[in-house]
Design a protein around this motif. Structure first.
Motif, PDB file in Angstrom:
ATOM      1  N   GLY A 143       0.789  -1.226   0.000  1.00  0.00           N
ATOM      2  CA  GLY A 143       0.000   0.000   0.000  1.00  0.00           C
ATOM      3  C   GLY A 143       0.817   1.269   0.000  1.00  0.00           C
ATOM      4  N   ALA A 144       2.003   1.238  -0.604  1.00  0.00           N
ATOM      5  CA  ALA A 144       2.871   2.418  -0.635  1.00  0.00           C
ATOM      6  C   ALA A 144       2.214   3.564  -1.394  1.00  0.00           C
ATOM      7  N   THR A 145       2.656   4.784  -1.085  1.00  0.00           N
ATOM      8  CA  THR A 145       2.100   5.987  -1.708  1.00  0.00           C
ATOM      9  C   THR A 145       2.830   6.309  -3.004  1.00  0.00           C
ATOM     10  N   LYS A 146       2.073   6.526  -4.055  1.00  0.00           N
ATOM     11  CA  LYS A 146       2.639   6.862  -5.362  1.00  0.00           C
ATOM     12  C   LYS A 146       3.143   8.308  -5.355  1.00  0.00           C
ATOM     13  N   MET A 147       4.392   8.483  -5.776  1.00  0.00           N
ATOM     14  CA  MET A 147       5.028   9.793  -5.736  1.00  0.00           C
ATOM     15  C   MET A 147       5.384  10.270  -7.149  1.00  0.00           C
ATOM     16  N   ASP A 148       5.723  11.554  -7.263  1.00  0.00           N
ATOM     17  CA  ASP A 148       6.054  12.158  -8.550  1.00  0.00           C
ATOM     18  C   ASP A 148       7.540  12.011  -8.861  1.00  0.00           C
ATOM     19  N   ARG A 149       7.923  10.790  -9.254  1.00  0.00           N
ATOM     20  CA  ARG A 149       9.303  10.456  -9.638  1.00  0.00           C
ATOM     21  C   ARG A 149      10.293  10.735  -8.509  1.00  0.00           C
ATOM     22  N   PRO A 150      10.370   9.884  -7.519  1.00  0.00           N
ATOM     23  CA  PRO A 150      11.356  10.078  -6.442  1.00  0.00           C
ATOM     24  C   PRO A 150      12.776   9.879  -6.974  1.00  0.00           C
ATOM     25  N   GLU A 151      13.552  10.938  -6.967  1.00  0.00           N
ATOM     26  CA  GLU A 151      14.932  10.838  -7.443  1.00  0.00           C
ATOM     27  C   GLU A 151      15.873  10.848  -6.236  1.00  0.00           C
ATOM     28  N   ASP A 152      16.856  11.718  -6.234  1.00  0.00           N
ATOM     29  CA  ASP A 152      17.847  11.688  -5.170  1.00  0.00           C
ATOM     30  C   ASP A 152      17.184  11.965  -3.824  1.00  0.00           C
ATOM     31  N   ILE A 153      17.600  11.216  -2.809  1.00  0.00           N
ATOM     32  CA  ILE A 153      17.079  11.382  -1.452  1.00  0.00           C
ATOM     33  C   ILE A 153      18.259  11.292  -0.506  1.00  0.00           C
TER      34      ILE A 153
ATOM     35  N   ALA B  17      14.104  14.751  -3.859  1.00  0.00           N
ATOM     36  CA  ALA B  17      13.689  15.473  -5.059  1.00  0.00           C
ATOM     37  C   ALA B  17      12.626  14.657  -5.780  1.00  0.00           C
ATOM     38  N   LEU B  18      11.458  15.247  -5.941  1.00  0.00           N
ATOM     39  CA  LEU B  18      10.381  14.656  -6.741  1.00  0.00           C
ATOM     40  C   LEU B  18      10.335  15.462  -8.035  1.00  0.00           C
ATOM     41  N   THR B  19      10.836  14.891  -9.117  1.00  0.00           N
ATOM     42  CA  THR B  19      11.225  15.690 -10.284  1.00  0.00           C
ATOM     43  C   THR B  19      10.041  16.227 -11.072  1.00  0.00           C
ATOM     44  N   ASN B  20       9.070  15.406 -11.386  1.00  0.00           N
ATOM     45  CA  ASN B  20       7.887  15.837 -12.134  1.00  0.00           C
ATOM     46  C   ASN B  20       7.016  14.614 -12.382  1.00  0.00           C
ATOM     47  N   ASN B  21       5.821  14.848 -12.923  1.00  0.00           N
ATOM     48  CA  ASN B  21       4.939  13.730 -13.279  1.00  0.00           C
ATOM     49  C   ASN B  21       3.805  14.274 -14.143  1.00  0.00           C
ATOM     50  N   SER B  22       3.965  14.165 -15.449  1.00  0.00           N
ATOM     51  CA  SER B  22       2.965  14.703 -16.365  1.00  0.00           C
ATOM     52  C   SER B  22       1.647  13.937 -16.316  1.00  0.00           C
TER      53      SER B  22
ATOM     54  N   GLN C 217       8.881  19.011  -6.985  1.00  0.00           N
ATOM     55  CA  GLN C 217       8.895  19.558  -5.632  1.00  0.00           C
ATOM     56  C   GLN C 217       9.979  18.876  -4.807  1.00  0.00           C
ATOM     57  N   ILE C 218      10.272  19.456  -3.645  1.00  0.00           N
ATOM     58  CA  ILE C 218      11.220  18.891  -2.683  1.00  0.00           C
ATOM     59  C   ILE C 218      10.465  18.581  -1.402  1.00  0.00           C
ATOM     60  N   ILE C 219      10.526  17.317  -0.977  1.00  0.00           N
ATOM     61  CA  ILE C 219       9.857  16.922   0.257  1.00  0.00           C
ATOM     62  C   ILE C 219      10.897  16.771   1.364  1.00  0.00           C
TER      63      ILE C 219
ATOM     64  N   SER D   4      13.161  24.447 -11.662  1.00  0.00           N
ATOM     65  CA  SER D   4      12.261  23.473 -12.260  1.00  0.00           C
ATOM     66  C   SER D   4      12.950  22.121 -12.366  1.00  0.00           C
ATOM     67  N   CYS D   5      12.209  21.062 -12.077  1.00  0.00           N
ATOM     68  CA  CYS D   5      12.662  19.676 -12.234  1.00  0.00           C
ATOM     69  C   CYS D   5      13.883  19.346 -11.371  1.00  0.00           C
ATOM     70  N   PRO D   6      13.744  19.396 -10.038  1.00  0.00           N
ATOM     71  CA  PRO D   6      14.858  19.035  -9.152  1.00  0.00           C
ATOM     72  C   PRO D   6      15.233  17.569  -9.337  1.00  0.00           C
TER      73      PRO D   6
END
Length: 690
Positions: free
Chosen positions: A488-498, A510-515, A538-540, A581-583
């Motif tokens: 049941g994990a939460t879908k995120m907007d492209r989790p990149e570097d953490i 860094a959540l880079t984007n998600n069209s 966005q950055i979480i 834009s696009c972290p």
């Protein structure tokens, strides 16, 4: 079937998406953003159209026209002109951020602040190993490339050389190859054998000794016996529950423990015990004939990892059967791991850690608990870089030993092989107030809480326990995305570097984007991913109970043009920030500020590197430190007192260009072909940003 790209264009630019060139998407990720997302689970869906029992490839073949209609009718309007929307140099800045912000631009050079200098440390093709020939663009060979710096450097790290002052190992990933820009006369998807094997040798990891002069920011390569090139053919040891399992055995490796090569290495991290970690990311687009895998379970698992015949740009399967899934279907399961390399021992066998799961790892970064009864516990964080994928952590049960003695290294080498793997779920404080517009909820912040769901535990004796009903430990280690779906994990907007902050321990992703966010049949916007068709990212910020299962979180930045209403800079005055834009990658400077590199800037400017204040009255202040040349991506930042290091990836990689028609001549100028490179930047007098 790839969605026809031209139907999304608007005067040559795709609106509602990042500005990454289509040719970059082809070679880097198999055009992932132009395919249906691999995640068809119902996790956090509000407007889902069920596709139970239907494979991704079937959806692509049967609904391509419908997908085009959805995308074409729901794209966002382009952002306004960001060049006049912010004044980041007005007012004071915190220590580490006192530099003149670089304005948005489209120059074909590395633009840095006034009073700073720059140096190309190493470029694609420069010698790494003793005896390597000088680079000759027109006379490349696989043998030469295996001794030279690889292509498209991404992550970079500096590790001190034992017993040699002011010498470091510069460790770099070579993420992917763009063959059209490496060879004149290249025919897409039809490489010669030499071209394919040059590309294989240009992948992987480089370990390069460099020397530094105290007080000066430049770094000088040392071509010597300490250096190493790891390629797509270097033997790796597979550890953890996947090792020896039926899912990774092949005709060349019936034991399922020795894997040739590492590919698609994106970001990474350094360990306190002196090694490098690297994430295998877009490995799916190196394999051919996925559609010929007829076993339903195996086919479904390929779908979940976005394998598709049309995504194979490199065509290595023509020359090595292991990349042809019709001949070696298990080879696909031998990539997608966190790999570990010991630069102190060039003869050591690098490791692939299956205890950390198999996914499109953007990175793996380490936090060590420093206080209390859990002191010494190691926690590794990783993001899965694809739309609607998840955030993970691994908590080791083996405590770290300090020092670089042989005994300490031997002990620490097993830290990432025992412990528990978790996946994150996020809950927002104002769930009913999120409408996809990016508007702040009534509480005035995007914030909430979350929990870590256990997937897999590996015990000290190597035995393992699955926490997912119906899946064995081996299945969880190899098909981790499926396990995370069931958790049941939460879908995120492209989790990149953490990465965890070295002082506060807070974790930044860094959540880079998600069209696709909020489009028909896909997950709706939520508090952690608050915009539909999110093109700017966005950055979480996560405040984690590192060894526990609970955390709180908030959004530090909702990126984009600060003149637009759907952006947020932690409450800081948006007239005094740089557009971002696009972290992609995140790092920290010695003063505690966050630094962000970008990939695919959707604001009509080159990608760049940005500093962001995290505390006090300046929290959210964002300033652009540099921009990379046109067509390039900013990668692998290292922020120190004496220098900033960035990897400049794929300069000149623009649509309708190639080695026959280069769009850039960086870094050599004149009529030279563009070459990815590592660059050092430093201040004429004094520390960075002070």
């Amino acid at each position: 079937m790839r969605i026809p790209l031209q139907l999304f264009t608007n005067g040559g630019a795709e609106v509602g998406r990042s500005a990454r060139a289509r040719v970059t998407c082809r070679y880097k990720c198999g055009s992932a953003c132009w395919h249906e997302p691999g995640n068809s689970s119902d996790n956090n869906y509000f407007r889902d159209i069920a596709r139970t029992g239907v494979s991704r490839r079937t959806v692509l073949r049967s609904t391509a026209g419908a997908a085009v209609a959805v995308g074409a009718s729901s794209v966002l309007a382009a952002c306004g002109d960001s060049s006049e929307s912010a004044a980041p140099n007005s007012g004071a800045s915190p220590s580490g951020m006192n530099f003149t912000a670089v304005p948005p631009n489209t120059e074909d050079t590395l633009v840095i602040p006034d009073g700073y200098r720059q140096q190309v440390v190493i470029r694609w093709g420069d010698p790494v190993l003793p005896g390597a020939p000088a680079f000759d663009f027109g006379a490349q060979t696989p043998q030469a490339q295996a001794m030279q710096f690889g292509y498209n450097n991404d992550f970079a790290g500096l590790i001190p050389v034992d017993g040699v002052s002011n010498h470091f190992y510069l460790v770099c990933n070579q993420e992917y190859t763009s063959e059209e820009f490496m060879f004149t006369g290249y025919v897409p998807k039809q490489p010669t054998e030499d071209q394919a094997r040059i590309a294989m040798a240009a992948h992987g990891i480089t370990v390069l000794e460099v020397s530094a002069t105290p007080g000066v920011g430049s770094l000088d390569p040392v071509v010597g016996e300490r250096n190493r090139r790891i390629t797509a053919s270097t033997p790796f040891q597979l550890t953890g529950p996947a090792a020896g399992s039926e899912f990774v055995r092949t005709s060349a490796d019936p034991a399922g423990t020795t894997i040739l090569g590492t590919i698609a290495n994106c970001s990474g991290g350094l360990t306190p015990w002196g090694t490098m970690l690297s994430g295998e990311e877009n490995f799916n687009n190196y394999f051919s004939n996925a559609s010929k895998v007829t076993d339903k379970t195996a086919s479904d698992n390929l779908d979940r990892y976005s394998f598709d015949d049309d995504a194979d740009e490199h065509q290595w399967g023509r020359y090595e059967k292991r990349f042809d899934l019709s001949q070696e279907p298990n080879e696909a399961n031998r990539f997608g791991y966190v790999v570990e390399v010991d630069p102190h021992d060039p003869a050591s066998t690098p490791i692939k850690h299956s205890a950390l799961g198999r996914l499109k790892h953007e990175s793996a970064t380490i936090h060590v608990v420093s206080r209390g009864p859990e002191a010494g516990t190691v926690v590794a964080y990783s993001g899965d870089d694809e739309r609607f994928e998840y955030i993970y952590k691994f908590v080791s049960t083996r405590r770290m030993k300090t020092g670089l003695s042989k005994a300490a290294r031997a002990h620490n080498a097993g830290i990432l092989d025992e412990g528990t793997l978790y996946v994150a779920t996020f809950t927002g404080n104002d769930p009913g107030a999120i409408d996809g517009s990016g508007k702040l909820p009534p509480s005035g912040t995007f914030a909430g809480s979350g929990s870590w769901k256990p997937l897999l535990t590996v015990r000290p004796d190597g035995s393992a326990q699955s926490h997912i009903e119906g899946m064995s430990p081996e299945e969880v280690a190899v098909f981790t995305r499926v396990a995370a779906d069931r958790a049941g994990a939460t879908k995120m907007d492209r989790p990149e570097d953490i990465e965890p902050h070295p002082i506060t321990g807070k974790v930044y992703c860094a959540l880079t984007n998600n069209s696709k966010r909020g489009t028909d049949g896909e997950a709706a916007a939520d508090t952690a991913n608050p915009r539909n068709e999110n093109k700017n990212g966005q950055i979480i910020e996560i405040t984690d109970n590192h060894t526990g299962t609970d955390f709180t979180w908030d959004l530090l930045l909702v990126c984009g043009d600060p003149a637009e209403a759907d952006t947020y800079f932690a409450g800081f005055d948006k007239t005094k920030v740089s557009p971002i834009s696009c972290p992609d990658n995140v790092a920290f400077d010695p003063h505690g500020n966050l630094w962000i590199s970008t990939d695919g800037n959707a604001l009509d400017s080159n990608d760049g590197l940005f500093a962001v204040a995290l505390d006090g009255e300046h929290r959210g202040q964002t300033k652009q430190f540099l921009t990379v040349p046109k067509g390039a991506e900013t990668c692998g930042p290292i922020i120190g007192t004496d220098r900033v290091i960035v990897c400049v990836q794929h300069p000149g990689e623009e649509d309708d260009h190639s080695a026959d028609n280069p769009a850039s001549n960086w870094p050599d100028g004149g009529n030279a072909q563009p070459r990815p490179a590592v660059v050092a930047v430093w201040r004429d007098a004094g520390p960075i940003g002070v």
